[in-house]
Design a protein around this motif. Structure first.
Motif, PDB file in Angstrom:
ATOM      1  N   GLY A 164       0.763  -1.249   0.000  1.00 43.33           N
ATOM      2  CA  GLY A 164       0.000   0.000   0.000  1.00 43.33           C
ATOM      3  C   GLY A 164       0.790   1.293   0.000  1.00 43.33           C
ATOM      4  N   THR A 165       2.103   1.230   0.229  1.00 42.89           N
ATOM      5  CA  THR A 165       2.820   2.515   0.323  1.00 42.89           C
ATOM      6  C   THR A 165       2.956   3.202  -1.037  1.00 42.89           C
ATOM      7  N   GLY A 166       3.031   2.418  -2.120  1.00 42.24           N
ATOM      8  CA  GLY A 166       3.073   3.025  -3.457  1.00 42.24           C
ATOM      9  C   GLY A 166       1.751   3.706  -3.769  1.00 42.24           C
ATOM     10  N   LYS A 167       0.669   3.058  -3.360  1.00 40.11           N
ATOM     11  CA  LYS A 167      -0.668   3.637  -3.544  1.00 40.11           C
ATOM     12  C   LYS A 167      -0.782   4.922  -2.731  1.00 40.11           C
ATOM     13  N   TRP A 168      -0.332   4.899  -1.500  1.00 40.21           N
ATOM     14  CA  TRP A 168      -0.386   6.112  -0.671  1.00 40.21           C
ATOM     15  C   TRP A 168       0.415   7.237  -1.308  1.00 40.21           C
ATOM     16  N   SER A 169       1.570   6.869  -1.834  1.00 42.43           N
ATOM     17  CA  SER A 169       2.444   7.890  -2.430  1.00 42.43           C
ATOM     18  C   SER A 169       1.717   8.546  -3.611  1.00 42.43           C
ATOM     19  N   THR A 170       1.064   7.721  -4.425  1.00 40.91           N
ATOM     20  CA  THR A 170       0.311   8.245  -5.569  1.00 40.91           C
ATOM     21  C   THR A 170      -0.886   9.066  -5.092  1.00 40.91           C
ATOM     22  N   GLN A 171      -1.593   8.556  -4.110  1.00 39.38           N
ATOM     23  CA  GLN A 171      -2.729   9.325  -3.576  1.00 39.38           C
ATOM     24  C   GLN A 171      -2.251  10.660  -3.022  1.00 39.38           C
ATOM     25  N   GLY A 172      -1.098  10.635  -2.343  1.00 43.61           N
ATOM     26  CA  GLY A 172      -0.533  11.867  -1.788  1.00 43.61           C
ATOM     27  C   GLY A 172      -0.197  12.863  -2.884  1.00 43.61           C
ATOM     28  N   ALA A 173       0.343  12.341  -3.991  1.00 41.84           N
ATOM     29  CA  ALA A 173       0.682  13.221  -5.120  1.00 41.84           C
ATOM     30  C   ALA A 173      -0.592  13.824  -5.711  1.00 41.84           C
ATOM     31  N   LEU A 174      -1.622  13.007  -5.860  1.00 42.09           N
ATOM     32  CA  LEU A 174      -2.891  13.501  -6.414  1.00 42.09           C
ATOM     33  C   LEU A 174      -3.513  14.536  -5.482  1.00 42.09           C
ATOM     34  N   ASP A 175      -3.402  14.296  -4.187  1.00 38.40           N
ATOM     35  CA  ASP A 175      -4.000  15.219  -3.216  1.00 38.40           C
ATOM     36  C   ASP A 175      -3.439  16.632  -3.333  1.00 38.40           C
ATOM     37  N   ILE A 176      -2.156  16.729  -3.681  1.00 45.11           N
ATOM     38  CA  ILE A 176      -1.560  18.075  -3.737  1.00 45.11           C
ATOM     39  C   ILE A 176      -1.270  18.502  -5.179  1.00 45.11           C
ATOM     40  N   GLY A 177      -1.762  17.749  -6.142  1.00 42.41           N
ATOM     41  CA  GLY A 177      -1.572  18.119  -7.547  1.00 42.41           C
ATOM     42  C   GLY A 177      -0.121  18.080  -7.972  1.00 42.41           C
ATOM     43  N   SER A 178       0.596  17.052  -7.532  1.00 40.43           N
ATOM     44  CA  SER A 178       2.008  16.916  -7.900  1.00 40.43           C
ATOM     45  C   SER A 178       2.144  15.843  -8.985  1.00 40.43           C
ATOM     46  N   PRO A 179       2.943  16.083 -10.024  1.00 36.97           N
ATOM     47  CA  PRO A 179       3.011  15.108 -11.121  1.00 36.97           C
ATOM     48  C   PRO A 179       3.921  13.921 -10.787  1.00 36.97           C
ATOM     49  N   ALA A 180       3.316  12.790 -10.492  1.00 37.42           N
ATOM     50  CA  ALA A 180       4.097  11.585 -10.209  1.00 37.42           C
ATOM     51  C   ALA A 180       3.573  10.420 -11.050  1.00 37.42           C
ATOM     52  N   PRO A 181       3.503  10.599 -12.387  1.00 38.84           N
ATOM     53  CA  PRO A 181       2.865   9.568 -13.219  1.00 38.84           C
ATOM     54  C   PRO A 181       3.599   8.234 -13.219  1.00 38.84           C
ATOM     55  N   THR A 182       4.913   8.247 -13.057  1.00 38.58           N
ATOM     56  CA  THR A 182       5.650   6.989 -13.162  1.00 38.58           C
ATOM     57  C   THR A 182       5.414   6.123 -11.921  1.00 38.58           C
ATOM     58  N   ILE A 183       5.328   6.786 -10.762  1.00 40.78           N
ATOM     59  CA  ILE A 183       5.015   6.038  -9.545  1.00 40.78           C
ATOM     60  C   ILE A 183       3.594   5.477  -9.667  1.00 40.78           C
ATOM     61  N   ALA A 184       2.676   6.288 -10.199  1.00 39.49           N
ATOM     62  CA  ALA A 184       1.295   5.820 -10.385  1.00 39.49           C
ATOM     63  C   ALA A 184       1.259   4.629 -11.348  1.00 39.49           C
TER      64      ALA A 184
END
Ligand SMILES: NC(=O)c1ccc[n+]([C@@H]2O[C@H](COP(=O)([O-])OP(=O)(O)OC[C@H]3O[C@@H](n4cnc5c(N)ncnc54)[C@H](OP(=O)(O)O)[C@@H]3O)[C@@H](O)[C@H]2O)c1
Length: 469
Positions: A261-281
């Motif tokens: 779940g930590t990769g999912k959290w990281s992606t959710q965290g990026a989405l929450d603040i509008g940060s571009p993390a497409p590769t992690i997603a």
């Protein structure tokens, strides 16, 4: 005899962390919910050591000198809350409680508030390096009560891994800063693992290379600028033969990736603040798709496509693949650092990204040679938005992008999925575009929802009645 430090939770991480602290000369109190686990630990690993086992939480608390310094290494989520609920009421003011598990940053924020009600010093600390790291020197990412950190700094620094720029332990900021950094660390880890899996797939399915040949390639890459822990273990994995079948062991492993779940959290965290993390997603989604084994097997008999073979000059393709992998790996870090920078602004962490890069240099899963250059880049320009904007990453992009583009084209032509590599190609191409087609999206939003738009030629907010001429 009173203990200098206490560990709650004696699964692999807690056991090894307790032994690591004890190895540095401290007396360590240990406690685990299930008595049998403590007994087994003491019998198998505790003989002759300065360890004080307790079988009641109250006894454990009483065995520590004050202010008490206690780390929890228990299952994240509900179990951590269950332990804290009991523990807090047993402690004295200004005792220090460290959650060393993989807590979600919002849980850490909530627990800090609760700890304050008991006048306790609470630290959310990310610990990376797995079982081995916990024993021999993990990377330690601390956040929370600063005074509390000062009081445990010596112990944490002594047990941390040692990198080229010192002990891999640092205080990153208030609140959940430490757990946030660890979460993004894990997101980057997902992205690099996916990138390696894609390179393996291109070589194995596309070029029909043997495990031994691929191991040689990863070995070569690991002696280059790509040198890192994950490349090192990939070579070792490819060399391991299954004793039962004589096949490479990796080929005998079911192709369904699990996740905690930590990769999912990281992606959710990026989405929450509008940060571009497409590769992690994409790395998270790649694992999700891999888990749909039955659906994939069915679809493989229904949906046609190229057969996956890449007929090309192998030497040239491997050179291009190195370029693609190098850019993708750098981008995984670049996106992670971007997210940390955005989160730092949003959440008031005041993160020092050069310090983050320094702490990741040893002990953790994403340790890599290139982190030295990344730390320097952020020392030179603390607010650097993206690593590719400066040397040596800019030059790597310049030199390697042509090869990467060829890999993306050949992979798609062969029908081999490369979501991580592909996402980086799109990410950097979008990031370096002074103008993107978002004007069309704004027009559509305004058309159906009167959401308004801005113009390129003058200030203001505009709305058009699109169906009226
Ligand atoms: N494994 C890794 O490589 C790794 C790496 C970095 C961070 N972490 C984090 O470090 C922490 C520990 O990881 P781990 O792999 O060693 O162990 P784990 O499997 O995550 O957790 C097992 C521990 O949690 C305790 N526990 C579970 N439910 C509980 C409850 N309701 N109340 C009290 N205690 C409870 C267990 O006690 P019992 O013996 O009584 O069941 C045991 O001590 C986790 O937060 C994990 O995410 C792990």
């Amino acid at each position: 005899m009173n203990a200098d430090f206490g560990v709650i939770g004696l699964a692999v991480m807690g056991q090894n962390l307790a032994l690591n602290v004890e190895n540095r000369g401290y007396t360590v109190a240990v406690y685990n919910r299930t008595r049998a686990r403590t007994e087994e630990f003491m019998e198998k690993k505790g003989q002759g050591r300065k360890l004080i086992p307790s079988y009641l939480l109250s006894e454990f608390v009483a065995s520590l000198t004050t202010p008490r310094k206690i780390i929890l290494m228990v299952k994240a989520g509900g179990p951590t809350d269950a332990v804290l609920e009991q523990l807090f009421s047993l402690l004295s003011a200004r005792d220090i409680v460290i959650d060393g598990g993989n807590a979600h940053y919002s849980d850490t924020e909530r627990r800090i508030e609760l700890a304050q009600k008991y006048d306790l010093r609470y630290l959310g600390v990310g610990i990376s390096g797995g079982e081995e790291g916990a024993l021999h020197g993990p990377a330690i990412m601390a956040g929370g009560d600063k005074e509390g950190y000062k009081q445990v700094e010596q112990i944490l620094t002594k047990i941390a891994g040692i990198g080229p720029e010192g002990a891999c332990c640092a205080y990153f900021g208030p609140g959940s800063a430490g757990h946030y950094v660890k979460m993004v660390h894990n997101g980057i880890e997902y992205a690099i693992m996916e990138t390696i899996a894609e390179a393996y797939n291109l070589m194995s399915r596309g070029l029909k290379m043997s495990a031994r040949e691929m191991a040689d390639v990863f070995g070569e890459w690991n002696s280059s600028d790509l040198s890192s822990y994950l490349f090192e273990i990939t070579e070792k994995i490819l060399r391991r033969v299954d004793p039962e079948t004589g096949n490479p062991l990796v080929e005998m492993i079911l192709d369904q990736a699990a996740q905690k779940g930590t990769g999912k959290w990281s992606t959710q965290g990026a989405l929450d603040i509008g940060s571009p993390a497409p590769t992690i997603a994409m790395a998270v989604f790649a694992r999700v798709i891999s888990a749909l084994k039955e659906e994939r097997v069915r679809a493989s008999t229904v949906l046609s496509g190229p057969d996956g073979r890449i007929d090309t000059d192998r030497g040239q393709f491997l050179q291009d693949l190195f370029a693609a992998v190098q850019i993708t790996v750098i981008s995984a870090y670049a996106q992670g650092f971007h997210q940390l920078q955005d989160a730092s602004r949003e959440r008031g962490y005041s993160l020092d990204l050069s310090e983050v890069a320094r702490v990741w240099m040893a002990g953790c899963i994403i340790r890599a040679k290139s982190l030295t250059q990344m730390a320097k880049a952020f020392r030179d320009e603390p607010d650097l938005p993206l690593l590719f904007l400066v040397a040596p990453f800019k030059e790597i992009w310049e030199v390697s992008q042509a090869g990467m583009r060829r890999v993306v084209v050949q992979a798609h032509a062969a029908g081999i999925p490369v979501p991580a590599i592909d996402s980086v190609m799109d990410f950097v191409d979008a990031y370096r575009s002074a103008r993107l087609p978002a004007n069309m999206i704004q027009a559509q939003r305004d058309f159906f929802g009167a959401h308004t738009y801005k113009r390129v030629d003058r200030d203001g907010v505009f709305h058009t009645k699109w169906e009226e001429e």
